[in-house]
Motif scaffolding. Structure first.
Motif, short mmCIF file in Angstrom:
data_model
loop_
_atom_site.label_atom_id
_atom_site.label_comp_id
_atom_site.label_asym_id
_atom_site.label_seq_id
_atom_site.Cartn_x
_atom_site.Cartn_y
_atom_site.Cartn_z
N LEU A 15 0.80 -1.22 0.00
CA LEU A 15 0.00 0.00 0.00
C LEU A 15 0.84 1.27 0.00
N LEU A 16 1.93 1.30 0.75
CA LEU A 16 2.69 2.54 0.87
C LEU A 16 3.84 2.63 -0.12
N VAL A 17 4.57 1.54 -0.30
CA VAL A 17 5.71 1.59 -1.21
C VAL A 17 5.25 1.51 -2.66
N LEU A 18 4.42 0.53 -2.97
CA LEU A 18 3.97 0.35 -4.34
C LEU A 18 2.76 1.22 -4.69
N GLY A 19 2.07 1.76 -3.68
CA GLY A 19 0.95 2.67 -3.92
C GLY A 19 -0.32 1.99 -4.39
N ALA A 20 -0.53 0.75 -4.03
CA ALA A 20 -1.75 0.04 -4.43
C ALA A 20 -2.95 0.65 -3.70
N PRO A 21 -4.15 0.58 -4.30
CA PRO A 21 -5.33 1.10 -3.61
C PRO A 21 -5.71 0.21 -2.43
N ARG A 22 -6.57 0.76 -1.57
CA ARG A 22 -7.03 0.00 -0.41
C ARG A 22 -7.71 -1.28 -0.88
N PRO A 23 -7.38 -2.44 -0.28
CA PRO A 23 -8.00 -3.69 -0.72
C PRO A 23 -9.49 -3.72 -0.37
N ARG A 24 -10.26 -4.24 -1.28
CA ARG A 24 -11.70 -4.36 -1.06
C ARG A 24 -11.98 -5.70 -0.37
N ALA A 38 -19.98 -7.67 4.32
CA ALA A 38 -18.62 -8.15 4.02
C ALA A 38 -17.70 -7.85 5.19
N ALA A 39 -16.81 -8.77 5.46
CA ALA A 39 -15.85 -8.58 6.54
C ALA A 39 -14.81 -7.55 6.10
N PRO A 40 -14.60 -6.50 6.90
CA PRO A 40 -13.65 -5.48 6.47
C PRO A 40 -12.21 -5.97 6.54
N ILE A 41 -11.39 -5.41 5.68
CA ILE A 41 -9.96 -5.73 5.69
C ILE A 41 -9.33 -4.89 6.80
N VAL A 42 -8.60 -5.54 7.68
CA VAL A 42 -7.98 -4.84 8.80
C VAL A 42 -6.57 -4.43 8.40
N LEU A 43 -6.31 -3.12 8.51
CA LEU A 43 -4.97 -2.59 8.24
C LEU A 43 -4.32 -2.20 9.56
#
Length: 197
Positions: A15-24, A38-43
Motif C-alpha cells: 500500500l505505501l511503497v507500491l501505492g496500491a489502492p485500499r483492498p476491497r 462483508a468482513a472489512p480488511i484490517v490494516l
C-alpha cells in the motif's frame, strides 16, 4: 484487532511503497450473501492513517498528501493578531497597521531584490518603471519603519515576534517576562503609534 508483523510488512510494501489502492473486502457467498455484510480488511493503525491521508487527497496531483494536509492545517490556523482582533483586543485599524509594519519590515530586511528588464523597444532612460529608481513610497515606508522602531525602544523584540513571527501574545509576554495585560497595552500603543510616525 492486531495485525501480525508479517502482515503489516506486506501491507506496508503493497500500500505505501507500491501505492496500491485500499483492498476491497471479498464478497460473501452462499445463501445469506445479501444479508451478511462483508468482513472489512484490517490494516495496521499507522498504515490505515497513511492510506486514509492518501485517499483524502487523491483528487490533487500537484503535491504530496502530507504537504497538502500541512497546508490545509496552516490555512485554517488564524494568526496571533487575527485572534486578538476576534477577541476584541485589537481593532481593524490596528490590524492594518500591523500588516503595514510587516510589509515595511520585509522590504527593509530583504537582502536581494529581483530586477527585471524589458527587452522590447520603447522609451529609453528612467521613468516610474525604471529598475534603477527607488520608489518614493518604499523610501517613505522604510523611513517610517525606522522611526517606529526607534519609538518602541526596548520592546522591539517582543513586538516584532508578535507582528512578524506570528507568536502568540501570551508566549511573547512570557518570553519578555511581563504580564499579558502589559504586553497587550504595549502592542496596542505601538500599533497606534504607527500612524503617527
Amino acid at each position: 484487532m492486531t495485525v501480525s508483523r508479517k502482515e503489516r510488512e506486506r501491507q506496508r510494501v503493497e500500500l505505501l511503497v507500491l501505492g496500491a489502492p485500499r483492498p476491497r473486502p471479498p464478497k460473501p457467498t452462499g445463501r445469506r450473501s445479501k444479508k451478511q455484510p462483508a468482513a472489512p480488511i484490517v490494516l495496521a493503525d499507522d498504515i490505515e492513517a497513511r492510506v486514509a491521508l492518501r485517499e483524502r487527497w487523491s483528487h490533487k496531483v500537484n503535491a504530496t498528501p502530507e504537504t497538502l494536509d500541512h497546508a490545509q492545517a496552516e490555512s485554517r490556523r488564524e494568526g496571533a493578531l487575527a485572534r486578538l482582533v476576534k477577541a476584541g483586543s485589537l481593532d481593524a485599524h490596528q490590524l492594518a497597521a500591523a500588516e503595514e509594519i510587516g510589509a515595511a519590515y520585509a522590504a527593509t530586511v530583504a537582502d536581494v531584490s529581483v530586477r527585471t528588464a524589458r527587452w522590447t523597444g520603447g522609451f529609453g532612460g528612467g521613468g516610474p518603471n525604471s529598475a534603477a529608481e527607488e520608489r518614493l513610497g518604499q523610501v517613505l515606508r522604510e523611513q517610517a519603519y525606522t522611526r517606529w522602531r526607534a519609538a518602541i525602544g526596548s520592546h522591539a523584540t517582543m513586538l516584532l515576534s508578535i507582528i512578524i513571527d506570528d507568536v502568540g501574545l501570551v508566549a511573547a509576554a512570557r518570553a519578555a517576562r511581563m504580564s499579558n495585560r502589559r504586553a497587550l497595552a504595549i502592542l496596542v500603543r505601538a500599533l497606534n503609534g504607527w500612524r503617527r510616525v
